[in-house]
Motif scaffolding. Structure first.
Motif, PDB file in Angstrom:
ATOM      1  N   LEU A 160       0.848  -1.193   0.000  1.00  0.00           N
ATOM      2  CA  LEU A 160       0.000   0.000   0.000  1.00  0.00           C
ATOM      3  C   LEU A 160       0.885   1.246   0.000  1.00  0.00           C
ATOM      4  CD1 LEU A 160      -2.920  -0.820   2.493  1.00  0.00           C
ATOM      5  CD2 LEU A 160      -2.788  -1.135   0.008  1.00  0.00           C
ATOM      6  N   GLY A 161       0.532   2.206  -0.849  1.00  0.00           N
ATOM      7  CA  GLY A 161       1.321   3.438  -0.925  1.00  0.00           C
ATOM      8  C   GLY A 161       2.328   3.417  -2.071  1.00  0.00           C
ATOM      9  N   ASP A 162       2.696   2.198  -2.543  1.00  0.00           N
ATOM     10  CA  ASP A 162       3.610   2.116  -3.692  1.00  0.00           C
ATOM     11  C   ASP A 162       2.918   2.639  -4.944  1.00  0.00           C
ATOM     12  OD1 ASP A 162       5.421   0.945  -2.082  1.00  0.00           O
ATOM     13  OD2 ASP A 162       5.219  -1.098  -2.904  1.00  0.00           O
ATOM     14  N   ARG A 163       3.741   3.036  -5.914  1.00  0.00           N
ATOM     15  CA  ARG A 163       3.159   3.418  -7.191  1.00  0.00           C
ATOM     16  C   ARG A 163       3.209   2.213  -8.126  1.00  0.00           C
ATOM     17  NH1 ARG A 163       1.442   8.335  -7.242  1.00  0.00           N
ATOM     18  NH2 ARG A 163       0.915   8.279  -9.441  1.00  0.00           N
ATOM     19  N   VAL A 164       2.048   1.850  -8.644  1.00  0.00           N
ATOM     20  CA  VAL A 164       1.937   0.671  -9.502  1.00  0.00           C
ATOM     21  C   VAL A 164       2.102   1.084 -10.955  1.00  0.00           C
ATOM     22  CG1 VAL A 164       0.416  -1.194 -10.254  1.00  0.00           C
ATOM     23  CG2 VAL A 164       0.371  -0.429  -7.870  1.00  0.00           C
ATOM     24  N   ARG A 165       2.969   0.367 -11.665  1.00  0.00           N
ATOM     25  CA  ARG A 165       3.153   0.642 -13.090  1.00  0.00           C
ATOM     26  C   ARG A 165       2.289  -0.303 -13.890  1.00  0.00           C
ATOM     27  NH1 ARG A 165       7.821   2.742 -15.186  1.00  0.00           N
ATOM     28  NH2 ARG A 165       7.828   1.029 -16.667  1.00  0.00           N
ATOM     29  N   PHE A 166       1.575   0.231 -14.849  1.00  0.00           N
ATOM     30  CA  PHE A 166       0.742  -0.623 -15.697  1.00  0.00           C
ATOM     31  C   PHE A 166       0.516   0.089 -17.024  1.00  0.00           C
ATOM     32  CE2 PHE A 166      -3.361   1.596 -15.560  1.00  0.00           C
ATOM     33  CZ  PHE A 166      -3.139   2.493 -14.512  1.00  0.00           C
TER      34      PHE A 166
END
Lengths: 865, 267
Positions: free
Chosen positions: A161-167
């Protein structure tokens, strides 16, 4: 008589266990497969029932091909939702905006399969929760910069939680902050996929267009017929832009698919179970034959005191039935373990089976028992009839005399007829090039195998004698003794070896087929000239911008990055794909050979090069003018996602050269400048880019290539071996799984070898004692048993390899019809490995019998004390 | 076949030990063999001391249970001793482990059993040369030819045991025992399964191999006629040597046996 039979079963517990083991393994396989089938089916049904629970009607928007940046909306908007809500019988309408989202893990690699990477909107109720996606941590996404992931996807990707997800969805890389994780029942996700959730406005922007949705799930009030409701809703929908399906229909479709896939899986597993049982039958028949020849005197005594032939037969069969029953029960218990083990085994080969409780139907137990008992009793049938032929007078004979060897002539004739018919059939099959010969091929294979099994005793003599000559040179005494022992009873040797032969025939046959297919692909790649080290492509053609080729060629170690753009065109008469490419570098990634003209000539604008095949079909020559019609749709290009051609509909090009057929540019190619005006959409600039590395720099380039394109998860970088594997299909995977399953047949065959050796040692106790007395060392006694075992095993292996190789050669012609690249070849290293395995198996199978033989003391075993 | 001189007296074979006519081939000293313990304790041999001289044909006789077979087994390295000593030549058997005993039997001892002497899978000549094969030695071809000819087996060499008569099978067994030129041959009721004519023939071969080849033979038998072929008969009873007879005739042996029997009954 019943008591005699039961006493016999329990008299020799070790032997009982050995014989039973063959049946135990077979029935374990059968019941394991049945239980597994029930379990998997049940798990699937649970998943699908959950998935459509509460859905009476599903309304889906029919979207055309949508390019990124297209500002469009579907026909499903809030107004329509409200209209449906107002219908009588409708309890709820849940609109959703869904699509696909490929998520990159922390190492920048894409996760999950394309069609299993789902994206959707999180629709919170008044309590901030979404009943479809229960939160497991954090909260639902509520702003444009927020995302939630399925729990497993977050864990697998290494996101907290709080991480930036790359997609990425259909173009550039996006990042959003992870605010929560959720559970889902969607089978695509539970079987190994990923799910990304956005707030509704974001999901609409990404998928269905602002203010519109991709689907409505309609819930009905109790008692409302969902089929009728579906029809009413369908009438409200704008024609062709949306369609409605009832929940019951959807569930039925899914259930049908599940039943079909589990049934085909169970069916192919059953084939292996059948093979295991067949091999087991050989072992049982062999064991009973040996038992009866040991008990001749006993049987003769029974006959002398008045037992009828029928009673002798019945007593033997009762013994077999009791053995079969005990073994089946044990096999069923083992089958539970097999059923548990199959799921991880199959999942490791790429099947995504859902989790679920073990389902044990009483029928599975019944089948296991019936099959186990029937196979055992049938296998004991012939030996039992032989027992009945023992004459009462044998009880009175003073000297233990082995029964005279019956002539092998009849057997030879039968075997020759069976095998001859089989070989003839297979030669006939070899002339067939289409799959129509498949039934003949099956029948021929069965005949050849049966013929080989019947002829095995006759073949054992020359083959074992030949092997024995070498052994006698290495080990003068034990080698010769082992050879003679193996030849002593050809039927027994052959029956033991046959079990191994069947397993190795199948393994060799499949290996040769697999090897030939791979060989064909290799040759095809060589011929078709894909010399690139890497292929860079992306899902749907998105993600490779116009500058992608330039960015890739700037990567250190890259010699050339050649983009390929294919559009559908009419070349003269019929459809084909025209490829626009970097003409001056094409030769570096594809083995181009011009039969006339040259690549240089094609560099000029408005010149074209055509393949020999295309030229031949249309009678084209270098220097001619060729009219090309751009279709403006997706027809023509095979396997490629075509760009949509715009601009002038037709163009006339000069043929600059004709080249030998090439997989990279199958029909015709022109320069990028020539095709540019016909492909306008920037995102569709390249279908794929072929990359050639500088000499010696090819390995480890994949990650650099990926990062040169911004580590977009849509980008796929495949190296030569992956491309090769794609072309040879999943033969390698299938082969590996088959090895595992046929390993079972091998284990049963080994049990047979152990059994035969143990019996032989028992029968030859006196001889071994005498040998020990006149000076054969323990070591040599053990070696004698071991060498006999090795000879039996290698004999079986040689037969199996020859038969398997022949069947693969003749049957391979059928494969060729559906797999034209197939080229017959023998995988010598593998075959050598199989022989080595047979050798090791022989040594291992002899461990216990040899130790027993070594322990015999001369005095005791000669019966002098 | 002439029974008078199966072996040429001017033997072309090496006749080791010719210079020492009273040399001892095997010797037992205070040899005891006890089976079981406590109540089931059976003394099969009770401190037996005996010598078997080189180039002598000794018969061991006694009623069943007298220990005659046990004595032979212990002397031949087939069975272990409980106490005392058993020697073949200068080798103490009690000090040998299983592997060394096996090597001793292979190299220095020949055996003829009552039955099951031959391997059914090997033909006659292969059975004869088996001990040499096991030892990895090449047989002395001239010697082999001589023995085969003497035993009247020349025409039968490629026959399997099942194709030979009982007498022929036993002759093959004797040929095997002689072929490796052992220091001592032990024969355990070699004529037990033969009719009297074949038995007599076989005993004649054994008897004459002794002076001709300077071969030492020890034979266990319960048949006084068989024993009469020996140079010397040792009588065992209850694990002890009770009598000895030199140059026996069948009648003399029978008389002695009867004497023991009656003694045994009166005991």
């Amino acid at each position: 008589m019943l008591r005699t039979a039961l006493r016999n079963v329990f008299a020799h517990k070790a032997r009982l266990v050995m014989t039973a083991l063959a049946i135990i393994l077979g029935t374990a396989f059968v019941s394991g497969t049945l239980i597994f089938g029930d379990t998997a089916g049940n798990a699937y049904r649970n998943v699908s029932a959950k998935n459509y629970r509460g859905v009476a009607v599903l309304v889906t928007a029919n979207e055309g091909i949508r390019a990124p940046g297209d500002q469009h909306r579907t026909a499903l908007d809030e107004r329509l939702a409200d209209k449906i809500r107002a219908l009588p019988g409708v309890a709820s309408v849940r609109p959703s905006a869904t699509g696909y989202a490929t998520i990159a893990d922390k190492k920048q690699r894409p996760m999950g399969e394309e069609w299993q990477s789902l994206g959707a909107d999180f629709t919170p109720g008044k309590d901030g929760k979404d009943s479809r996606y229960p939160l497991t941590s954090g909260r639902g996404p509520a702003a444009a910069d927020e995302i939630a992931l399925s729990t497993k996807a977050a864990a697998d990707g290494g996101y907290r939680l709080g991480d930036r997800v790359r997609f990425a969805i259909d173009g550039p890389v996006l990042t959003k902050k992870l605010v929560g994780t959720v559970d889902t029942t969607d089978p695509r996700v539970t079987s190994g996929g990923t799910l990304a959730l956005f707030d509704t406005a974001t999901a609409q922007r990404l998928y269905s267009g602002a203010g519109s949705f991709s689907e409505f799930s309609v819930g009905a009030r109790p008692g409302v017929d969902d089929v009728e409701l579906t029809e009413r809703i369908q009438r409200m929908l704008p024609e062709e832009k949306a369609s409605a399906q009832s929940g019951s229909e959807l569930a039925r479709i899914q259930a049908d698919e599940i039943t079909m896939s589990t049934r085909s899986l169970t069916k192919s597993l059953m084939v292996f179970a059948g093979i295991a049982l067949f091999v087991g039958a050989f072992i049982v028949a062999n064991t009973f034959t040996m038992l009866i020849s040991q008990r001749r005197r006993e049987i003769a005594l029974l006959r002398a005191v008045g037992a009828s032939r029928r009673q002798v037969v019945r007593s033997t069969l009762v013994e077999a039935a009791v053995l079969g029953l005990l073994a089946s029960v044990a096999g069923f218990v083992l089958g539970l373990g097999v059923a548990l083990g199959l799921r991880p085994l199959l999942n490791s080969t790429g099947a995504h089976l859902p989790d679920g409780p073990l389902i044990v139907e009483p029928a599975s137990f019944g089948y296991a028992l019936v099959i186990g008992v029937v196979v055992t009793v049938l296998s004991a049938w012939l030996p039992a009839r032989r027992a009945a032929r023992v004459a009462p007078v044998e009880a009175l004979s003073e000297i233990d005399q082995a029964p005279a060897q019956r002539s092998l002539v009849v057997r030879g004739v039968i075997g020759a007829v069976l095998g001859g018919a089989g070989v003839a059939t297979m030669f006939y099959v070899a002339t067939k090039t289409s799959s129509e010969g498949i039934n003949a091929g099956m029948a021929g294979s069965a005949l050849v195998l049966a013929g080989a099994a019947v002829l095995a005793p006759l073949l054992s003599r020359p083959l074992v004698t030949f092997a024995g000559k070498g052994l006698a040179r290495m080990f003068p005494a034990s080698g010769r003794l082992a050879t003679r022992n193996a030849l002593r009873n050809p039927r027994r040797t052959a029956a033991t070896a046959s079990a191994l032969m069947i397993g190795l025939t199948l393994i060799t046959g499949l290996t040769v087929l697999g090897h030939s297919a791979t060989l064909g692909v290799d040759k095809m790649m060589e011929r078709q000239g894909l010399t690139a080290d890497y292929q860079v492509s992306s899902e749907g053609g998105w993600g490779l911008g116009k500058d992608a080729a330039g960015r890739l060629s700037a990567v250190p170690g890259v010699a050339a990055a050649v983009p390929l753009r294919t559009v559908g065109v009419d070349l003269g008469s019929d459809a084909g794909g025209l490829t626009g490419t970097d003409v001056s570098n094409l030769g570096k990634v594809a083995g181009l050979r011009f039969t006339s003209g040259s690549a240089e000539a094609v560099r000029a604008k408005n010149t074209i090069a055509v393949s020999e095949k295309t030229a031949g079909e249309r009678g084209l020559r270098t220097g001619q003018r060729l009219k090309v019609t751009y279709n403006g749709d997706e027809s023509g290009a095979e396997d490629e996602k075509p760009g949509r051609a715009k601009g002038p509909k037709t163009a006339t090009y000069t043929i600059g050269g004709i080249y030998t057929d090439n997989e990279v540019v199958p029909k015709a190619f022109v320069s990028l400048a020539t095709i540019a005006s016909h492909v306008n959409q920037p995102s569709l600039a390249n279908e794929r880019i072929l990359v050639k590395a500088e000499p010696g720099k090819a390995s480890g380039l994949a990650d650099k290539l990926r990062s040169a394109l911004g580590s977009n998860p849509l980008v796929k970088v495949k190296d030569q071996s992956v491309l090769r594997a794609e072309r040879s299909g999943s033969i390698g995977d299938i082969l590996n799984m088959t090895y595992g399953l046929l390993g079972m047949a091998l284990v049963i065959a080994v049990v047979g070898v152990v059994n035969t050796l143990a019996m032989s040692v028992f029968e030859r106790t006196r001889e071994i004692g005498m040998l020990r007395a006149i000076g054969l060392a323990r070591r040599d006694v053990k070696r004698m048993v071991r060498l006999e075992s090795v000879m039996i095993c290698v004999f079986g292996a040689v037969l199996g390899i020859v038969v398997g190789g022949f069947l693969a050669w003749s049957g391979g012609h059928l494969v060729k019809s559906s797999f034209p690249a197939y080229e017959f070849g023998l995988p010598w290293p593998r075959i050598g490995l199989f022989l080595l395995i047979a050798l090791v198996v022989g040594v291992l199978a002899a461990v216990w019998p040899a130790r027993r033989a070594g322990r015999l003391s001369p005095l005791e075993s000669m019966g002098v004390q | 076949m002439s029974r008078s001189a199966p072996f040429p007296t001017s033997a072309p074979f090496p006749t080791s030990g010719a210079a020492a006519p009273v040399a001892v081939a095997a010797r037992a000293t205070e040899l005891s063999k006890v089976y079981g313990q406590g109540e089931t304790r059976v003394v099969a041999l009770d401190a037996v001391s005996v010598e078997f001289r080189r180039a002598e044909f000794t018969a061991i006789m006694g009623p069943s249970g007298s220990g005659k077979s046990t004595l032979m087994h212990c002397m031949a390295g087939l069975d272990s001793l409980s106490s005392g000593s058993a020697r073949i030549g200068d080798v103490e058997l009690a000090s040998l482990n299983d592997r060394e005993l096996t090597r001793l039997r292979r190299g220095r001892v020949g055996f003829v059993f009552q039955a099951f002497n031959l391997l059914p899978t090997l033909n006659a000549i292969e059975n004869i040369t088996l001990p040499m094969d096991i030892a990895g030695r090449r047989p002395d071809q001239a010697w082999l030819d001589q023995i085969v000819a003497t035993m009247g087996l020349s025409a039968r060499l490629t026959h399997r045991p099942s194709q030979l008569s009982g007498g022929q099978q036993q002759r093959v067994a004797v040929a095997r025992a002689l072929a490796s030129q052992p220091e001592i041959i032990f024969a355990d009721e070699p004529t037990g399964n033969l009719d009297s004519r074949s038995g007599a023939e076989l005993l004649g071969f054994l008897q004459e191999s002794v002076p001709a080849l300077r071969q030492t033979v020890v034979m266990v038998t319960h048949d006084p006629v068989a024993a009469s072929y020996a140079d010397r008969v040792i009588f065992l009873a209850d694990g002890r040597i009770v009598d000895e007879l030199r140059g026996p005739s069948a009648d003399a042996v029978l008389d002695r046996m009867k004497a023991f029997d009656s003694k045994g009954r009166t005991n």
